[in-house]
Design a protein around this motif. Sequence first.
Motif, PDB file in Angstrom:
ATOM      1  N   TRP A 173      38.662   4.397  69.272  1.00 11.62           N
ATOM      2  CA  TRP A 173      37.432   4.510  68.478  1.00 11.62           C
ATOM      3  C   TRP A 173      37.870   4.674  67.038  1.00 11.62           C
ATOM      4  O   TRP A 173      38.329   5.727  66.630  1.00 11.62           O
ATOM      5  CB  TRP A 173      36.584   5.688  68.951  1.00 11.62           C
ATOM      6  CG  TRP A 173      35.260   5.788  68.232  1.00 11.62           C
ATOM      7  CD1 TRP A 173      34.672   4.822  67.461  1.00 11.62           C
ATOM      8  CD2 TRP A 173      34.373   6.905  68.208  1.00 11.62           C
ATOM      9  NE1 TRP A 173      33.474   5.262  66.958  1.00 11.62           N
ATOM     10  CE2 TRP A 173      33.261   6.536  67.406  1.00 11.62           C
ATOM     11  CE3 TRP A 173      34.395   8.161  68.787  1.00 11.62           C
ATOM     12  CZ2 TRP A 173      32.199   7.408  67.167  1.00 11.62           C
ATOM     13  CZ3 TRP A 173      33.337   9.028  68.548  1.00 11.62           C
ATOM     14  CH2 TRP A 173      32.250   8.650  67.751  1.00 11.62           C
ATOM     15  N   LEU A 174      37.769   3.589  66.302  1.00 16.07           N
ATOM     16  CA  LEU A 174      38.371   3.516  64.975  1.00 16.07           C
ATOM     17  C   LEU A 174      37.375   3.913  63.892  1.00 16.07           C
ATOM     18  O   LEU A 174      36.328   3.276  63.751  1.00 16.07           O
ATOM     19  CB  LEU A 174      38.897   2.096  64.732  1.00 16.07           C
ATOM     20  CG  LEU A 174      39.878   1.923  63.584  1.00 16.07           C
ATOM     21  CD1 LEU A 174      40.847   0.785  63.875  1.00 16.07           C
ATOM     22  CD2 LEU A 174      39.163   1.646  62.274  1.00 16.07           C
ATOM     23  N   PRO A 175      37.696   4.959  63.123  1.00 11.02           N
ATOM     24  CA  PRO A 175      36.779   5.433  62.089  1.00 11.02           C
ATOM     25  C   PRO A 175      37.185   4.954  60.696  1.00 11.02           C
ATOM     26  O   PRO A 175      38.271   4.393  60.507  1.00 11.02           O
ATOM     27  CB  PRO A 175      36.938   6.955  62.173  1.00 11.02           C
ATOM     28  CG  PRO A 175      38.400   7.114  62.488  1.00 11.02           C
ATOM     29  CD  PRO A 175      38.807   5.911  63.330  1.00 11.02           C
ATOM     30  N   GLY A 176      36.325   5.183  59.742  1.00 15.89           N
ATOM     31  CA  GLY A 176      36.653   4.858  58.358  1.00 15.89           C
ATOM     32  C   GLY A 176      35.445   4.993  57.462  1.00 15.89           C
ATOM     33  O   GLY A 176      34.357   5.382  57.897  1.00 15.89           O
ATOM     34  N   MET A 177      35.667   4.653  56.194  1.00 14.52           N
ATOM     35  CA  MET A 177      34.601   4.763  55.198  1.00 14.52           C
ATOM     36  C   MET A 177      34.551   3.504  54.349  1.00 14.52           C
ATOM     37  O   MET A 177      35.561   2.830  54.140  1.00 14.52           O
ATOM     38  CB  MET A 177      34.840   5.970  54.291  1.00 14.52           C
ATOM     39  CG  MET A 177      34.672   7.314  54.951  1.00 14.52           C
ATOM     40  SD  MET A 177      34.801   8.641  53.732  1.00 14.52           S
ATOM     41  CE  MET A 177      36.487   8.432  53.170  1.00 14.52           C
ATOM     42  N   ASP A 178      33.371   3.245  53.831  1.00 14.80           N
ATOM     43  CA  ASP A 178      33.151   2.114  52.939  1.00 14.80           C
ATOM     44  C   ASP A 178      33.153   2.621  51.498  1.00 14.80           C
ATOM     45  O   ASP A 178      32.636   3.702  51.206  1.00 14.80           O
ATOM     46  CB  ASP A 178      31.802   1.462  53.256  1.00 14.80           C
ATOM     47  CG  ASP A 178      31.618   0.133  52.537  1.00 14.80           C
ATOM     48  OD1 ASP A 178      31.861  -0.901  53.172  1.00 14.80           O
ATOM     49  OD2 ASP A 178      31.248   0.147  51.355  1.00 14.80           O
ATOM     50  N   HIS A 179      33.723   1.811  50.590  1.00  6.88           N
ATOM     51  CA  HIS A 179      33.812   2.246  49.183  1.00  6.88           C
ATOM     52  C   HIS A 179      32.457   2.251  48.486  1.00  6.88           C
ATOM     53  O   HIS A 179      32.294   2.887  47.450  1.00  6.88           O
ATOM     54  CB  HIS A 179      34.785   1.356  48.415  1.00  6.88           C
ATOM     55  CG  HIS A 179      34.345  -0.072  48.296  1.00  6.88           C
ATOM     56  ND1 HIS A 179      34.491  -0.987  49.312  1.00  6.88           N
ATOM     57  CD2 HIS A 179      33.748  -0.738  47.277  1.00  6.88           C
ATOM     58  CE1 HIS A 179      34.020  -2.156  48.916  1.00  6.88           C
ATOM     59  NE2 HIS A 179      33.561  -2.044  47.688  1.00  6.88           N
ATOM     60  N   ALA A 180      31.466   1.547  49.067  1.00  6.64           N
ATOM     61  CA  ALA A 180      30.072   1.611  48.598  1.00  6.64           C
ATOM     62  C   ALA A 180      29.980   1.397  47.093  1.00  6.64           C
ATOM     63  O   ALA A 180      29.655   2.311  46.334  1.00  6.64           O
ATOM     64  CB  ALA A 180      29.449   2.945  48.986  1.00  6.64           C
ATOM     65  N   GLY A 181      30.234   0.151  46.672  1.00 10.10           N
ATOM     66  CA  GLY A 181      30.334  -0.161  45.251  1.00 10.10           C
ATOM     67  C   GLY A 181      29.248   0.417  44.364  1.00 10.10           C
ATOM     68  O   GLY A 181      29.508   1.216  43.456  1.00 10.10           O
ATOM     69  N   ILE A 182      28.001   0.035  44.626  1.00 12.96           N
ATOM     70  CA  ILE A 182      26.903   0.461  43.759  1.00 12.96           C
ATOM     71  C   ILE A 182      26.701   1.967  43.826  1.00 12.96           C
ATOM     72  O   ILE A 182      26.611   2.653  42.807  1.00 12.96           O
ATOM     73  CB  ILE A 182      25.599  -0.269  44.145  1.00 12.96           C
ATOM     74  CG1 ILE A 182      25.705  -1.756  43.798  1.00 12.96           C
ATOM     75  CG2 ILE A 182      24.405   0.341  43.438  1.00 12.96           C
ATOM     76  CD1 ILE A 182      24.486  -2.571  44.193  1.00 12.96           C
ATOM     77  N   ALA A 183      26.633   2.510  45.052  1.00 11.26           N
ATOM     78  CA  ALA A 183      26.329   3.936  45.217  1.00 11.26           C
ATOM     79  C   ALA A 183      27.399   4.808  44.583  1.00 11.26           C
ATOM     80  O   ALA A 183      27.098   5.797  43.897  1.00 11.26           O
ATOM     81  CB  ALA A 183      26.191   4.258  46.700  1.00 11.26           C
ATOM     82  N   THR A 184      28.665   4.469  44.799  1.00  9.13           N
ATOM     83  CA  THR A 184      29.754   5.296  44.265  1.00  9.13           C
ATOM     84  C   THR A 184      29.818   5.208  42.751  1.00  9.13           C
ATOM     85  O   THR A 184      29.982   6.225  42.058  1.00  9.13           O
ATOM     86  CB  THR A 184      31.089   4.867  44.885  1.00  9.13           C
ATOM     87  OG1 THR A 184      30.976   4.877  46.313  1.00  9.13           O
ATOM     88  CG2 THR A 184      32.209   5.804  44.464  1.00  9.13           C
ATOM     89  N   GLN A 185      29.694   4.010  42.210  1.00  7.44           N
ATOM     90  CA  GLN A 185      29.730   3.871  40.755  1.00  7.44           C
ATOM     91  C   GLN A 185      28.585   4.650  40.121  1.00  7.44           C
ATOM     92  O   GLN A 185      28.753   5.293  39.078  1.00  7.44           O
ATOM     93  CB  GLN A 185      29.649   2.393  40.361  1.00  7.44           C
ATOM     94  CG  GLN A 185      29.656   2.183  38.849  1.00  7.44           C
ATOM     95  CD  GLN A 185      30.055   0.781  38.446  1.00  7.44           C
ATOM     96  OE1 GLN A 185      30.929   0.176  39.066  1.00  7.44           O
ATOM     97  NE2 GLN A 185      29.436   0.271  37.403  1.00  7.44           N
TER      98      GLN A 185
END
Length: 863
Positions: free
Chosen positions: A79-91
């Motif tokens: 069960w492979l986890p991770g996160m998205d860099h979320a361009g708009i939201a993070t900026q």
Amino acid sequence: MSAEISTAYEPQLVEEKWYRIWLEQKSFEAKTQSNKPSYAIVVPPPNVTGVLTMGHVLNTTIQDILARRARALGKEVLWLPGMDHAGIATQNVVEKRLRAEGLTKHNLGREAFIKKVWEWKERYGGIIIQQLQKLGCSCDWSRERFTMDPEYICAVQQTFVDLYQKGLIYRGKRMVNWDPFYQTALSDEEVISTPTMGKLYYVRYGVVEEPGTFLEIATTRPETLMGDTAVAVNSGDLRYQRFVGQHCWRPFPRTKIPILCDDAIDPTFGTGVLKVTPAHDKLDFEIGLRHGLEVVDVMNPDGTLNALAGEEFDGMDRFEARQKAIEKLRDLGLLVREEEYQNNVGYSERGGVPVEPRLSEQWFLKYPRIKETLQAVSSGQICFRPERWVKTFEHWIDNIQDWCISRQLWWGHRIPVWYHHDDPGRIYVGTEPPLDKENWRQDPDVLDTWFSAWLWPFATMDEETRRRFYPTQDLVTAPDIIFFWVARMIMAGFEYQGRIPFENVFFTGIIRDLQGRKMSKSLGNSPDPLDLIEKYGADGLRFGLMRIAPHGQDIRFDEKQIEEGRNFANKLWNACRFRQLQGPRTDALAPDPFSPYSAYILHRLNETVDRIENAFRGYLFTEVAQSLYEFVWSDFCDWYLEAAKTELQNQRESVRLNCLSVADHVLSSVLRLLHPFMPHLTEELWHRMSFGDSTIQFAPVNNVRVDVARLNPVDIAFAQRVYEAATVTRNLRAEYRIASNKRVRMILEPAESADFSVFGRLVNADPLDVDPKVVAKPGVPVAMTPLGQVFIPLEGTIDLSAEKERLRKEIAKLELEIAAVQKKLGNESFVARAPAVIVTKHRQREKDFMKRLDQLRERMAGL
């Protein structure tokens, strides 16, 4: 790790302890060299800015159930986890922090700003990962991925270069969806069409060649009329044919614009005359291309108007400009009228503001492998659950348009394209910069976040892991990203792995409040999952939520159900405590014949296992949870444990051990079956009950059924009759207001010869006189049960005078109800005019009331 089970279950202590142990023991880590059959599932990567929501709880709980269930079935699970860099939201988050310091990203410059984003990510990003661990998620955290990891960046760049070289990625100036808040292009899927109340403005444009003659135009956007370069009508609209080829006066800035005909004009909308603004509407842009019209862009990227709109509008917000334009038209005598009008307005999914159609040079992708993708879903090679989403998917594929993949941001995967300083038309595309990079300028834009996310199922795995675990078996996600993510992952899977990325897609429902509203912070109707975990425990939250989450349907959230989840945990805890107090664990089911009550509970266990397995095959998680709830709460705790108390007091040790062995088998089975839903509780009880030395996660569930040859159908039927008789008798007690904990004398006129001691215990009869020739006295309550007639002598049991008074009041009330119903039914007008279903309902009420009245009068007569 056997230890005495305490009187109270404390979920916080248990959950924290076991999650720490699981991590220390590396219980969740997948082994590529294992000989077990593989099972893989990838987490839909939450945004690095995200915090746990009820939607996350639902989604990840289902994933955890699937992963833990697969382990119990003997599979090697990744069960492979991770996160998205979320361009708009993070900026946006980092820019807000800068603005609070009086700075902008331009004050820092690109490199310094990106450094700030990384600093923020390391300090604050990934909070949601810790929260998912608090929920009990059994992900392989050693393989946690981030879409801005170096290896992932390389995979994204290689994909861009490859698709460019295949001619699927191109750069073009086209009308795009523009977010004025974030000042970036958006794909069609990132625009939410929202019904919005506005106004339709009717405006007069003077005909140049016929002074005093006007064409009336209806528009919702008078703030863009400064960019009008034509007026158009449909070629088949006879009302306006004589004007085609002439000109109109654009109101301001005043200039002549042509009147032309185009079949794209809808003659039924408004007046049938369209003002053509090629820079600010997709349809108008296409009309402009066909007729060679000038494109006048009167709007800045931030949604303010520019100098081309005229000096008085320069720098004004678009909605302020709308009001200004209306006032000016009114002053000029050109505003005819205004009408309320509901229009579907496109809103930015992220920015939450109306998008602007904007002519912009962007990078686009022609989707690859469309045919294979459609075939995979339509044929069932990839199974959508619920199946209704297949039609939605097919409709999108049939109307697919090229994907705008460039975004005007700094945070994200920078487009690997360089432009030569001396010759901007000369470009270089590659994963590494040109050798003479000082002569080149890299494209400033980044790729759409979804361009990295569509590679997630395989780009997160190294070659060895892909050989072992790709394709994955399940994907759990929300239906609102079926196009953003699911469809695109299938395309990428075919393009780069030559096969599907997953076999099943389970679409969750939306969690709503009891009024049916979608949960949101603004409405204040969205509970904090961490507060619920603190109050009810993670397992209580998981189990309570899964009991109200029907297959792919929206969920009406009720905190009482989460409380029920905690209560269920307490019920099972106390059942295990009761069993532990009876003595040491037995090793296996006793070889002796089972009592009727043991045979019945084992029979019900077999039935429950069948129901659970069928539900799992259909991804019916709510049915699994409900089956376990009913079996544990009702069959085992309410009936079997109460019945077993009689056997446990038996002087024969073999009878007692037989009963204990059945209780152990049932509890061991329940803990294994329940583990995917309530992992912490079941792990704790597994060890407290000494059912195993190692973790319950790998304890098999394929050996819980009992051989039906050992279960006597006659005994099962007798136990069922006892339970049914007990239910009827309890109802009789309740009808006469006899407290359930009060011991009362009862008489059973048996219909068969048997041991009725368990029945006596279940109905709290003391004594239970078994008399085959009993003669009922008048006024003695009697119940017809599967075991025979049960009598409850009332004298000395209840206050007879108080009971008579109560019955008198109930009879009087019922007589009033009957009179009211009969009055309505006696009204010919009501019977003739009321719907037939209403009249039938009233007639049935009359019958029910009369039957109840006869019963009460009969009871009164016997007292």
